[in-house]
Motif scaffolding. Structure first.
Motif, PDB file in Angstrom:
ATOM      1  N   LEU A 152       0.845  -1.397   0.175  1.00 48.18           N
ATOM      2  CA  LEU A 152       0.093   0.077   0.032  1.00 48.18           C
ATOM      3  C   LEU A 152       1.020   1.359   0.046  1.00 48.18           C
ATOM      4  O   LEU A 152       0.517   2.449  -0.573  1.00 48.18           O
ATOM      5  CB  LEU A 152      -0.736  -0.001   1.252  1.00 48.18           C
ATOM      6  CG  LEU A 152      -2.180  -1.211   1.328  1.00 48.18           C
ATOM      7  CD1 LEU A 152      -2.715  -1.095   2.698  1.00 48.18           C
ATOM      8  CD2 LEU A 152      -3.061  -0.672   0.123  1.00 48.18           C
ATOM      9  N   ALA A 171      -3.888   5.904  -0.064  1.00 45.33           N
ATOM     10  CA  ALA A 171      -2.908   4.699   0.208  1.00 45.33           C
ATOM     11  C   ALA A 171      -2.060   4.756   1.280  1.00 45.33           C
ATOM     12  O   ALA A 171      -1.911   3.733   1.897  1.00 45.33           O
ATOM     13  CB  ALA A 171      -2.084   4.776  -1.376  1.00 45.33           C
ATOM     14  N   LYS A 174      -4.001   3.933   4.525  1.00 45.65           N
ATOM     15  CA  LYS A 174      -4.195   2.572   4.561  1.00 45.65           C
ATOM     16  C   LYS A 174      -3.059   1.795   4.918  1.00 45.65           C
ATOM     17  O   LYS A 174      -3.091   0.654   5.712  1.00 45.65           O
ATOM     18  CB  LYS A 174      -4.855   2.040   3.051  1.00 45.65           C
ATOM     19  CG  LYS A 174      -6.301   2.492   2.777  1.00 45.65           C
ATOM     20  CD  LYS A 174      -6.632   1.848   1.494  1.00 45.65           C
ATOM     21  CE  LYS A 174      -7.962   2.396   0.881  1.00 45.65           C
ATOM     22  NZ  LYS A 174      -8.401   1.639  -0.263  1.00 45.65           N
TER      23      LYS A 174
END
Length: 237
Positions: A152, A171, A174
């Motif tokens: 990620l 991203a 996450k």
């Protein structure tokens, strides 16, 4: 007359339940009748269970395991090229040995094929093909506490290279929240904060920096958070 009436009433008293002894033969007859009546449904259900269970074990032993072994053998030389930073050869092979792309194409459903997606994504990133890196890494999934956050995080890096800051922030967040560890969490949350600053979203950056300072104070990033917060006007009292 009263005595006669009482006897009559007692002979018709239905308030007490009638106890009937269990008859094993009757129970067997009922079970036999039920089976004969529903024989096709019962046998069909049992056959379905046998097929599903048998199919699972057959697939696992005669398809899944052999494919995994083949994929492991195929990916070996590609990983050697990857370790030497020969990313084009790692992706495409050398004419004699397969690359990550061939492993994914032939055995993408195996664990080795899944790992090949990660390695291919990083290879594309290092070659400057950022969209292909994103596409490949989006197809990768792992329960690993380090590898999944890193996938990620690299996706976030690729988005930053494409100047897609909002996607990069998503991203990075996450990645920072994918697992709770000092190795990747603080690093990727910090990158999210920097990306937010670049986008002019200072308050959101402050929130991220405070999260790092609170959760990961002993990391390299955590020890510097007061400096970054002060730069945005947040002075610790």
């Amino acid at each position: 007359m009263a005595e006669v009436t009482n006897k009559a009433n007692s002979s018709h008293d239905t308030s007490k339940p009638v106890n009937k002894e269990f008859d094993p033969q009757e129970a067997m007859d009922r079970a036999s009748f039920f089976y004969k009546k529903n024989q096709n449904v019962i046998l069909g259900g049992l056959a379905a269970v046998v097929i599903v269970v048998g199919g699972y074990f057959a697939y696992k032993n005669f398809v899944s395991k052999p494919n995994e072994a083949k994929a492991q053998a195929m990916i070996f030389h590609a990983q050697e090229y990857f370790a030497r930073d020969s990313f084009k050869l790692a992706l495409n092979g050398d004419g004699n040995n397969y690359g990550f792309l061939q492993v994914i194409d032939k055995y993408g459903s195996t664990q080795a094929g899944n790992l090949a997606r990660y390695d291919a994504g990083v290879s594309y990133m290092r070659l400057g093909d950022y969209q292909k890196a994103i596409d490949m890494l989006n197809g990768f999934s792992a329960s690993d506490d380090v590898l999944q956050p890193m996938a990620l995080g690299v996706t976030g890096d690729a988005y930053m290279e494409l100047n897609k800051i909002d996607e990069a922030v998503t991203a990075y967040k996450k990645a920072g929240h994918a697992s709770d560890n000092n190795l990747t969490s603080a690093m990727y949350l910090f990158r999210a904060g920097l990306a937010l600053e670049k986008a002019g979203k200072n308050q959101e950056a402050i929130d991220v920096y405070k999260e790092i300072r609170s959760k990961y104070p002993n990391t390299l990033e955590g020890r510097d958070m007061d400096k970054y917060l002060a730069r945005l006007g947040e002075v610790k009292e």
